[in-house]
Scaffold this active site. Structure first.
Site, PDB file in Angstrom:
ATOM      1  N   SER A 221     -22.697  13.163   6.108  1.00 41.08           N
ATOM      2  CA  SER A 221     -23.054  12.077   5.204  1.00 41.08           C
ATOM      3  C   SER A 221     -23.634  12.583   3.897  1.00 41.08           C
ATOM      4  O   SER A 221     -23.977  13.739   3.745  1.00 41.08           O
ATOM      5  CB  SER A 221     -24.080  11.157   5.883  1.00 41.08           C
ATOM      6  N   PRO A 469     -25.674  22.268   6.871  1.00 44.06           N
ATOM      7  CA  PRO A 469     -24.401  22.349   6.138  1.00 44.06           C
ATOM      8  C   PRO A 469     -24.449  21.798   4.716  1.00 44.06           C
ATOM      9  O   PRO A 469     -23.685  22.247   3.856  1.00 44.06           O
ATOM     10  CB  PRO A 469     -23.444  21.534   7.014  1.00 44.06           C
ATOM     11  N   HIS A 470     -25.357  20.835   4.444  1.00 40.49           N
ATOM     12  CA  HIS A 470     -25.450  20.314   3.086  1.00 40.49           C
ATOM     13  C   HIS A 470     -25.968  21.365   2.113  1.00 40.49           C
ATOM     14  O   HIS A 470     -25.765  21.256   0.898  1.00 40.49           O
ATOM     15  CB  HIS A 470     -26.369  19.084   3.048  1.00 40.49           C
ATOM     16  N   TYR A 471     -26.622  22.401   2.644  1.00 40.19           N
ATOM     17  CA  TYR A 471     -27.133  23.479   1.797  1.00 40.19           C
ATOM     18  C   TYR A 471     -26.270  24.737   1.891  1.00 40.19           C
ATOM     19  O   TYR A 471     -26.062  25.427   0.888  1.00 40.19           O
ATOM     20  CB  TYR A 471     -28.584  23.794   2.171  1.00 40.19           C
TER      21      TYR A 471
END
Length: 573
Positions: A221, A469-471
């Site tokens: 998301s 995973p967003h980083y």
């Protein structure tokens, strides 16, 4: 991950290098039972090359149309009929069913020698109960599932020549993941909600003693003619039924839950029960008021604006992939999807879920309505990855998964900003994610300089796999920016990389159109679920060589773009 190419494939690559860069994939294809059996038989016949016995086999995971009449088959590796997690092959075949290219991640080593047992002590129900005890209690959105798998426990080792390097000096190509041992386990998928928060997890549970071997979040998301909120007046494709207009686009996609691409009103259904609701209808074909949702009616002009945002975003996402690549809808087979708006109450999120292959958009509280063009392109990008490489949402593969969606979001934004027509993407995006939905004007992520968010790294390091995973997506996002737009040689610039040491130190980009084609080809035909950054570098370079030729400007740019994030050595232009 290894990439194998036959002589036939080499010839095809040379022909492709001479062809127009705008050549597209073929339309939906069907695979007969005989064709599937032939492919598996061919692969089984090659087991001896890999030192495999007859306990090893292949199972078809998914199949898609490829370029110029080719087909792409993703094959799971099996042992005694049980799938080996993240061990798989991607096979490209021609019109005659002949294999012309293969990429694979092989995690089968040692199974035959150990005569590994595939008889579990626990049942799937036991494994689900064990997994649920480790996550926040909530309400099931989808029924939980448990698949018996062979789970390779991996360890990272240094390659020859890198044994004595300092940790800080390591390049991504200096290390590799190898199998330490295998465990019989269950892959448990739980999709629950707690309050308004979606709680999606995949858990690896030992089939012998019920211990949790691994676990990761699966919430992919962004936290966070219609009168649209972010794009002014835009054309939207609707359907007239009698005297009523519906937000159903039957010109893009077939089948699916609504028989076409649809925008529905979730009517503030809780995320514990995120049903799509009903398709938007209107007495006229003019929709929305262009203003942020004010908390009133979902179906009046103000409530329709979120639906306008969603339909325009969905149309442009479909058109970008179809008109530029030739890829139809999310799965390549033109299966229609939908977006449901107004989920939850003041919900600060938008998410894709593979259970319905659809997307839900919240109205926001800290954010404005989350239906900006880059967010929709991002979330729909998760659908493409889920249908193809299926990059596991943890470690380096999780970062590549999230980056692939950011790449898709920015490419869709660029295509839409330039009119949303034609077969070429021209730059027009802002190279940041989620700026429009931010009430402060601060983006969620910066592709050109990921570290500006204070959490994402600009380059690969051994600690990358431990990040969310967003980083961990940051370095690959930066690679894509450099590949498309180039870099700067000014050391104080946001566009500078200390890893570019060859001439010129400001690498030259090849444009977002070519960069997108190369990444899309790598993701859909070469990457596998467990791919690392080193694998991605090899896949992207191979894709560039196949599209534009070995030694081409584009192939060198791919090498330099990865070198710029500490993956592989730099080369001179």
């Amino acid at each position: 991950m290894k990439i194998r190419k036959t002589l036939i494939a080499t010839a095809i690559a040379l022909i492709a290098a001479q062809a127009s860069a705008t050549s597209t994939m073929s339309g939906p294809v069907s695979f007969s039972a005989q064709e599937k059996a032939r492919l598996i038989s061919t692969l089984n016949g090659e087991r001896g090359k890999f030192g495999l016995d007859t306990d090893h086999g292949y199972a078809i995971a998914s199949q898609h149309p490829g370029a110029a009449g080719q087909a792409i088959s993703r094959m799971s590796h099996t042992y005694k009929g049980v799938r080996i997690f993240e061990s798989e092959s991607v096979i490209v075949t021609d019109k005659g069913g002949n294999i012309v290219g293969e990429s694979f991640t092989d995690r089968r080593a040692g199974l035959s020698a150990k005569r590994f047992s595939v008889k579990p002590t626990l049942t799937g129900s036991d494994a689900i109960a064990k997994a649920k005890k480790t996550v926040a209690a909530g309400t099931d959105i989808d029924p939980p599932s448990a698949e018996l798998i062979i789970f390779p426990v991996m360890k990272t080792v240094r390659v020859a020549g890198a044994e004595n390097k300092a940790e800080a000096d390591l390049n991504a190509m200096d290390v590799k993941d190898v199998v330490d041992h295998h465990e019989l386990a269950y892959l448990v998928k739980t999709r629950m909600s707690k309050g308004q928060e979606a709680v999606f997890h995949n858990t690896i549970v030992s089939a012998k003693d019920g211990s949790v071997l691994d676990q990761w979040s699966m919430l992919q998301s962004v936290v966070g003619t219609g009168h649209s909120q972010y794009n002014g007046d835009v054309p939207i494709q609707t359907t007239l039924v009698g005297t009523t207009y519906k937000m159903l686009d039957s010109t893009r996609g077939v089948g699916g839950q609504f028989g076409g691409m649809a925008i529905t009103d979730a009517n503030h259904a809780s995320t514990s029960n995120p049903t799509p609701g009903v398709i938007y209808v209107n007495s006229t074909n003019v929709w929305g008021d262009g203003q942020n949702y004010n908390g009133g009616s979902d179906t009046n002009a103000n409530g329709q604006t979120a639906a306008v945002n969603a339909l325009w975003g969905l149309m442009n996402t479909y058109d970008t992939m179809n008109n530029v690549i030739g890829w139809k809808s999310l799965d390549g087979n033109n299966t229609a999807t939908y977006i449901a708006v107004h989920v939850g109450t003041a919900y600060d999120n938008a998410f894709y879920t593979d259970s319905c292959k659809c997307m839900y958009i919240g109205d926001g509280s800290s954010f404005y309505s989350l239906g900006s063009i880059d967010v929709i392109g991002h979330e729909m990008g998760h659908g493409v990855t889920a249908a193809t490489s299926n990059l596991t949402y943890r470690g380096e593969s999780g970062g590549l998964n999230e980056s692939s969606s950011d790449i898709n979001g920015e490419s869709v934004e660029a295509y839409a900003r330039n009119g949303g027509t034609g077969s070429v993407i021209n730059a027009g995006n802002d190279w940041v994610m989620g700026k429009e939905i931010s009430k402060t004007g601060t983006p969620l992520r910066w592709l050109y300089k990921p570290s500006k968010d204070g959490k994402s790294p600009d380059a690969w390091s051994t600690s990358l796999k431990r990040l969310d995973p967003h980083y961990s997506s940051g370095p690959n996002n930066r690679m894509f920016y450099f590949l498309a737009m180039g870099s700067s040689s000014t050391t104080t610039s946001d566009y500078y990389s200390k890893y570019l040491v060859q001439a010129p130190k400001n690498m030259t980009g090849i444009g977002i159109d070519k960069a997108y084609r190369i990444w899309f080809k790598a993701n859909t035909t070469k990457l596998t679920s467990g791919s690392t950054y080193a694998d991605a570098r090899n896949a992207v370079v191979a894709a560039a060589q196949e599209l534009y030729g070995v030694g081409s400007v584009e192939a060198k740019a791919a090498m330099r773009a990865y070198a710029a994030i500490n993956v592989g050595a730099d080369v001179a232009e």
